[in-house]
Design an enzyme around this catalytic site. Structure first.
Site, short mmCIF file in Angstrom:
data_model
loop_
_atom_site.label_atom_id
_atom_site.label_comp_id
_atom_site.label_asym_id
_atom_site.label_seq_id
_atom_site.Cartn_x
_atom_site.Cartn_y
_atom_site.Cartn_z
N HIS A 69 83.12 75.26 95.63
CA HIS A 69 84.38 74.70 95.97
C HIS A 69 84.09 73.34 96.78
CE1 HIS A 69 84.34 75.85 100.11
NE2 HIS A 69 83.77 77.12 99.49
N ASP A 71 86.65 71.73 98.46
CA ASP A 71 87.56 71.67 99.88
C ASP A 71 86.66 72.58 100.89
OD1 ASP A 71 87.93 74.29 98.34
OD2 ASP A 71 89.63 74.41 99.40
N GLU A 136 89.61 76.81 97.03
CA GLU A 136 88.97 78.04 97.44
C GLU A 136 89.61 78.48 98.98
OE1 GLU A 136 85.98 80.95 98.93
OE2 GLU A 136 86.49 79.24 99.75
N GLU A 137 89.37 77.65 99.74
CA GLU A 137 89.83 77.74 101.20
C GLU A 137 91.18 77.93 101.48
OE1 GLU A 137 87.64 78.64 103.19
OE2 GLU A 137 85.73 77.37 102.83
N GLU A 165 78.18 80.30 97.70
CA GLU A 165 78.65 80.77 99.21
C GLU A 165 77.42 80.95 100.00
OE1 GLU A 165 81.75 80.87 100.61
OE2 GLU A 165 82.66 80.51 98.52
#
Length: 378
Positions: A69, A71, A136-137, A165
């Protein structure tokens, strides 16, 4: 000062873009341009206000998908940072900035690892893919979950997926996340009858009524876990009730709690057991349940074996396989039969003020990703 590596330079470029969720701020286009230049076919997939893309190189054979991601979470007060959060400054061997560890460093390492691999092996076997989102966040409803639905409709789901991650604890590569617990949340509203504290017989205190039930829920042994997962946990995160006055019995109590659960239980079993306890205590209540993700596990297979071997080759470490931590977008991918792992940098500073990452670790991560490609496709 020596020039930064290709991975560090790309990480800095991405950090300097203020992509606070769900904004992307051009990060994906930077990645797309780099991938298109080495022969990737690009599909831009915008769902409502969220930018996503799917990129693939190759036309046959198994697919390794790098997922991530662009973001980032908000910075908090920027004046509290030692170094500005969007300037991507290197100090004493560490790169500072929001998203350095979660997860713009991983994105850069993925891109550079693939660039190097393709340069050395232009006719590699299999397919290499990227699934990138900017959601995602945040609420995560128009990101990876929608792209996976699109892939399934096209019959294009990958065999393997590596999510970038930040999995590592002390050293880059010391932990691989080969699964995650499920997350089930609930907002519980307990009804009472408001009144004066001096006349409790004329009121019904929902705090007093709920307290024994909440104590029983907190003391309950939900399961004992298994060889891959710790025992299911129940945690109350918020309790709200009352008017703020000392002499008023509240008429309603709101409790927010969460289960992090293993493969030993289903979400329906947790709901039934919880509501049985609430019913036993005679509560008048409503419960609003929200399933954020089911537990998943990639216990063994080509992807885990190749990743363990790559980490050992590059770092000398024997990585731990772990299912600890919160949820990730892996929860949207694994239920479709995809082997999913998470491997990224040290997570000690993620979401914190002064988020940072070791420059050496990012270069090491790039080498691990490149080694993994070689083990799967050569």
């Amino acid at each position: 000062m020596s020039q930064p590596s290709a991975t560090i330079a790309l990480t800095q470029d991405l950090i300097r873009r203020r992509s606070v969720t769900p904004e992307d701020c051009g990060c994906q286009q930077v990645m797309i341009d780099r991938l298109a230049a080495i022969g990737f076919h690009i599909e831009k997939l915008r769902f409502e206000d969220v930018d996503n893309f799917w990129a693939v190189r190759g036309t046959q054979g198994p697919t390794l998908c790098f997922a991530g991601h662009t973001d980032v979470v908000p910075t908090g007060p920027e004046e509290n940072w030692q170094l500005p959060p969007f300037e991507a400054t290197i100090k004493d061997g560490y790169l500072y900035g929001r998203g350095a560890a979660d997860m713009k460093g991983s994105l850069a390492a993925m891109v550079v690892a693939v660039e190097r691999f393709v340069a050395d092996n232009p006719n590699h076997q299999g397919q290499i893919a990227f699934l990138i989102t900017s959601d995602e966040e945040g609420i995560a409803t128009n990101g990876t979950v929608k792209v996976v639905e699109w892939l399934r409709a096209q019959d294009m789901l990958p065999e393997w997926c590596l999510v970038g991650e930040p999995s590592s604890t002390a050293k880059c590569g010391d932990v691989i996340k080969n699964g995650r617990r499920g997350s089930l949340g609930c907002t519980l509203s307990v009804k009472g009858l408001q009144g004066h504290v001096a006349y409790p017989h004329l009121a019904d205190n929902p705090v007093h009524r709920a307290a024994p039930a909440l104590a029983e829920l907190a003391a309950e042994e939900w399961d004992q876990g298994n060889q891959f997962f710790p025992a299911t946990s129940f945690q109350i995160s918020n309790i709200n009730g009352g008017t703020g006055a000392t002499n008023v019995i509240p008429g309603e109590l709101e409790v927010i709690f969460n289960f992090r659960f293993s493969t030993e239980l289903t979400e329906q079993q947790l709901i039934e057991r919880t509501e049985n306890i609430l019913d036993k205590h005679g509560l008048e209540y409503s419960a609003n349940w929200n399933l954020s993700g089911l537990p998943f596990l990639t216990a063994e297979g080509d992807l885990v074996a190749a990743t363990v071997a790559s980490i050992k080759e590059v770092t000398g470490l024997d990585p731990e396989l772990s299912t600890a931590g919160g949820t990730s977008d892996g929860r949207f991918i694994a239920p479709h039969g995809v082997q999913v792992i998470e491997l990224g940098p040290v997570n000690a500073t993620i979401h914190k003020i002064d988020e940072n990452i070791s420059v050496d670790d990012l270069n090491t991560l790039t080498d691990i990703y490149q080694s993994l490609l070689a083990k799967l496709f050569l």
